[in-house]
Write an enzyme that holds these catalytic residues in place. Sequence first.
Site, PDB file in Angstrom:
ATOM      1  N   ALA A  17       0.828  -1.204   0.000  1.00 44.24           N
ATOM      2  CA  ALA A  17       0.000   0.000   0.000  1.00 44.24           C
ATOM      3  C   ALA A  17       0.867   1.261   0.000  1.00 44.24           C
ATOM      4  CB  ALA A  17      -0.908   0.007   1.223  1.00 44.24           C
ATOM      5  N   ASP A  18       0.314   2.359  -0.538  1.00 44.11           N
ATOM      6  CA  ASP A  18       0.948   3.661  -0.347  1.00 44.11           C
ATOM      7  C   ASP A  18       0.016   4.509   0.516  1.00 44.11           C
ATOM      8  OD1 ASP A  18      -1.085   4.605  -1.983  1.00 44.11           O
ATOM      9  OD2 ASP A  18       0.189   4.861  -3.743  1.00 44.11           O
TER      10      ASP A  18
END
Lengths: 79, 234
Positions: free
Chosen positions: A37-38
């Site tokens: 994830a970012d």
Amino acid sequence: MDRNEALAKLTDNVVEVLAVDPSAVTMEANFFDDLGADSLDLVELVMALEETFNVEVGEDELKDISTVGAAFELIYAKL
Amino acid sequence: MSRHVIITGASRGIGAAIAQHFIDLGDKVVGMSRSGTTPQGCVKSFAVDVSNSTSVNEAVKASIEEFGPVEVCVVNAGVTRDGLAMRMTDEQWREVMATDLDGAFYTARATMASMVRNRQGSIIFIGSISPFIGVPGQANYGAAKAGLVGLARSLAQEVASRSITVNVVAPGLIETDMTSDLGPAKDQMMAMIPMGRIGQPSDIAGVVGFLASNHARYITGAVIASDGGLALGH
């Protein structure tokens, strides 16, 4: 809602928002290192969780969410 | 093309021309304006006060429920309350900031989440060349419109990874109700326009249409003037 039911719902959200396999969503899984994830993904996930559980997560609480377990405890404490 | 397009300030002037542009392309155009009147051909109209985030959020939410994720958001609503700064009242300052800058943020914020989830979208802010050349009597308007550039560039960075573009179109002197009461200042400005003519709302709508199109998918954080050369070099 008991813990298992809440965890199942949270897992559904993680799977859908991050497009990961359910088996990867363990309590220890780190959103950034393990689930790819970012920061934008995390915001998206939190917005989805807010909707699913009808809770509100403050901006200052976001930084505490690094693992699936941390996210779960944060949300579950609000129910 | 049938995209879900939201346009604020769609009742007249540049906003109405932009709405017409997308309507002609076959898009689902949702018009928002203070009065709730928008051009014929809009699939839906909302009466919205953009300076009120609740009003914006409710309208955008209803629009998404009916038409799906927002694909194009044109942030156009704006007002002027001109006056020399020394005599400018708090109200003149606040009113312009509230509509032109606060309202722009509220509108973009309300539409962004659906774009992020959808992994595509275009946000287009209608700015102005006013802050680039400095127009006496427009301290409030110039500050708000300059603010849009910073706002757009921050947003462009935040959502670029999701294939969402965020750009600013900066009109020069355009023939609308807003510029009809400029008085002698209008003639002075006209004399400064290299192309020697006032612009039409369609001169802006075309640029907005381009930025929302597949031809412009690699353009983000840009400020494009459409001004007959009035702000050349700025």
